[in-house]
Write a protein that holds these residues in place. Sequence first.
Motif, PDB file in Angstrom:
ATOM      1  N   ALA A 109      31.322  29.752   4.812  1.00 31.14           N
ATOM      2  CA  ALA A 109      32.613  30.408   5.006  1.00 31.14           C
ATOM      3  C   ALA A 109      33.323  29.892   6.249  1.00 31.14           C
ATOM      4  O   ALA A 109      32.706  29.689   7.292  1.00 31.14           O
ATOM      5  N   GLY A 110      34.623  29.653   6.106  1.00 29.19           N
ATOM      6  CA  GLY A 110      35.449  29.222   7.225  1.00 29.19           C
ATOM      7  C   GLY A 110      35.686  27.732   7.321  1.00 29.19           C
ATOM      8  O   GLY A 110      36.622  27.298   7.997  1.00 29.19           O
ATOM      9  N   LYS A 111      34.865  26.924   6.648  1.00 28.78           N
ATOM     10  CA  LYS A 111      35.049  25.470   6.720  1.00 28.78           C
ATOM     11  C   LYS A 111      36.238  25.049   5.863  1.00 28.78           C
ATOM     12  O   LYS A 111      36.533  25.640   4.836  1.00 28.78           O
ATOM     13  N   ASP A 112      36.927  23.988   6.332  1.00 28.45           N
ATOM     14  CA  ASP A 112      38.084  23.459   5.607  1.00 28.45           C
ATOM     15  C   ASP A 112      37.640  22.501   4.513  1.00 28.45           C
ATOM     16  O   ASP A 112      36.700  21.713   4.703  1.00 28.45           O
ATOM     17  N   VAL A 113      38.342  22.559   3.372  1.00 31.54           N
ATOM     18  CA  VAL A 113      38.040  21.698   2.235  1.00 31.54           C
ATOM     19  C   VAL A 113      39.329  21.191   1.598  1.00 31.54           C
ATOM     20  O   VAL A 113      40.402  21.748   1.818  1.00 31.54           O
ATOM     21  N   SER A 114      39.174  20.133   0.809  1.00 30.21           N
ATOM     22  CA  SER A 114      40.271  19.659  -0.034  1.00 30.21           C
ATOM     23  C   SER A 114      39.720  19.486  -1.445  1.00 30.21           C
ATOM     24  O   SER A 114      38.510  19.326  -1.634  1.00 30.21           O
ATOM     25  N   LEU A 115      40.605  19.505  -2.405  1.00 33.55           N
ATOM     26  CA  LEU A 115      40.230  19.362  -3.804  1.00 33.55           C
ATOM     27  C   LEU A 115      40.143  17.875  -4.134  1.00 33.55           C
ATOM     28  O   LEU A 115      41.097  17.134  -3.881  1.00 33.55           O
ATOM     29  N   ASP A 123      45.727  16.530  -1.578  1.00 32.16           N
ATOM     30  CA  ASP A 123      46.763  17.227  -0.819  1.00 32.16           C
ATOM     31  C   ASP A 123      46.536  18.736  -0.828  1.00 32.16           C
ATOM     32  O   ASP A 123      47.093  19.455  -0.001  1.00 32.16           O
ATOM     33  N   MET A 124      45.733  19.217  -1.761  1.00 33.14           N
ATOM     34  CA  MET A 124      45.413  20.645  -1.865  1.00 33.14           C
ATOM     35  C   MET A 124      44.334  20.948  -0.834  1.00 33.14           C
ATOM     36  O   MET A 124      43.198  20.524  -0.960  1.00 33.14           O
ATOM     37  N   LYS A 125      44.716  21.669   0.214  1.00 36.51           N
ATOM     38  CA  LYS A 125      43.776  21.982   1.295  1.00 36.51           C
ATOM     39  C   LYS A 125      43.638  23.492   1.446  1.00 36.51           C
ATOM     40  O   LYS A 125      44.586  24.235   1.233  1.00 36.51           O
ATOM     41  N   GLY A 126      42.423  23.909   1.802  1.00 31.15           N
ATOM     42  CA  GLY A 126      42.164  25.328   1.976  1.00 31.15           C
ATOM     43  C   GLY A 126      40.917  25.528   2.802  1.00 31.15           C
ATOM     44  O   GLY A 126      40.422  24.602   3.440  1.00 31.15           O
ATOM     45  N   PHE A 127      40.417  26.755   2.783  1.00 32.55           N
ATOM     46  CA  PHE A 127      39.193  27.026   3.515  1.00 32.55           C
ATOM     47  C   PHE A 127      38.239  27.824   2.636  1.00 32.55           C
ATOM     48  O   PHE A 127      38.649  28.541   1.728  1.00 32.55           O
ATOM     49  N   ILE A 128      36.949  27.657   2.925  1.00 29.44           N
ATOM     50  CA  ILE A 128      35.913  28.320   2.139  1.00 29.44           C
ATOM     51  C   ILE A 128      35.904  29.800   2.490  1.00 29.44           C
ATOM     52  O   ILE A 128      35.832  30.176   3.651  1.00 29.44           O
ATOM     53  N   TYR A 129      35.981  30.611   1.464  1.00 29.18           N
ATOM     54  CA  TYR A 129      36.086  32.058   1.588  1.00 29.18           C
ATOM     55  C   TYR A 129      34.716  32.724   1.548  1.00 29.18           C
ATOM     56  O   TYR A 129      34.546  33.829   2.015  1.00 29.18           O
ATOM     57  N   SER A 130      33.729  32.035   0.942  1.00 25.75           N
ATOM     58  CA  SER A 130      32.381  32.600   0.831  1.00 25.75           C
ATOM     59  C   SER A 130      31.354  31.472   0.889  1.00 25.75           C
ATOM     60  O   SER A 130      31.628  30.364   0.465  1.00 25.75           O
ATOM     61  N   ASP A 131      30.185  31.759   1.439  1.00 28.91           N
ATOM     62  CA  ASP A 131      29.115  30.756   1.497  1.00 28.91           C
ATOM     63  C   ASP A 131      28.733  30.304   0.094  1.00 28.91           C
ATOM     64  O   ASP A 131      28.882  31.051  -0.883  1.00 28.91           O
ATOM     65  N   ALA A 132      28.214  29.077  -0.001  1.00 27.18           N
ATOM     66  CA  ALA A 132      27.783  28.534  -1.291  1.00 27.18           C
ATOM     67  C   ALA A 132      26.666  29.388  -1.873  1.00 27.18           C
ATOM     68  O   ALA A 132      25.711  29.731  -1.183  1.00 27.18           O
ATOM     69  N   GLU A 133      26.819  29.741  -3.141  1.00 28.46           N
ATOM     70  CA  GLU A 133      25.791  30.498  -3.848  1.00 28.46           C
ATOM     71  C   GLU A 133      25.903  30.233  -5.337  1.00 28.46           C
ATOM     72  O   GLU A 133      26.929  29.756  -5.817  1.00 28.46           O
ATOM     73  N   LYS A 134      24.839  30.552  -6.040  1.00 26.38           N
ATOM     74  CA  LYS A 134      24.856  30.402  -7.490  1.00 26.38           C
ATOM     75  C   LYS A 134      25.432  31.667  -8.117  1.00 26.38           C
ATOM     76  O   LYS A 134      25.332  32.750  -7.542  1.00 26.38           O
ATOM     77  N   ASN A 135      26.039  31.519  -9.264  1.00 30.94           N
ATOM     78  CA  ASN A 135      26.641  32.644  -9.972  1.00 30.94           C
ATOM     79  C   ASN A 135      25.561  33.658 -10.341  1.00 30.94           C
ATOM     80  O   ASN A 135      24.600  33.335 -11.019  1.00 30.94           O
ATOM     81  N   HIS A 136      25.720  34.890  -9.894  1.00 29.84           N
ATOM     82  CA  HIS A 136      24.729  35.939 -10.143  1.00 29.84           C
ATOM     83  C   HIS A 136      24.559  36.229 -11.633  1.00 29.84           C
ATOM     84  O   HIS A 136      23.485  36.630 -12.066  1.00 29.84           O
TER      85      HIS A 136
END
Length: 135
Positions: free
Chosen positions: A79-85, A90-103
């Motif tokens: 969470a909090g790290k910047d990413v691009s698609l 050009d699509m830039k954002g930030f990670i909203y939740s830590d990496a996890e597998k779909n429950h």
Amino acid sequence: PVKVTKGSKDKRGIEGFILHAKEPLQGSGKALFVYDILTHKSCMVRDSATKVRTPKPGERSLLKETYQVCETLAPHFTAGKDVSLKSNPDMKGFIYSDAEKNHNLDGLGFYQVKVQWRSTGEVSTYILTELDLIQ
């Protein structure tokens, strides 16, 4: 590998792999989670809505490679790290939740994160191989 032959317009035509199967809450048959490794589309359908298909060249190895890469990348996507698609840098954002597998997949899917895009404020879920970390 299967092709979705029945269901809504957005589900019909998806050609992917069954990543998970489970007993549905209602009705008979199995509920299948189908993921298209080439287009990154996925859906949940009944087993009666699919038919077996021959995989495209390199599709199986791409699926295996994606699993391995996601396992390696998971600790870095927090969470909090910047990413691009990758498909649109050009699509830039930030990670909203830590990496996890779909429950819902009982730990059998890919690692994924929720991303909030700076341009739209929209929050969407992506598997790790669809994103690039911005240093």
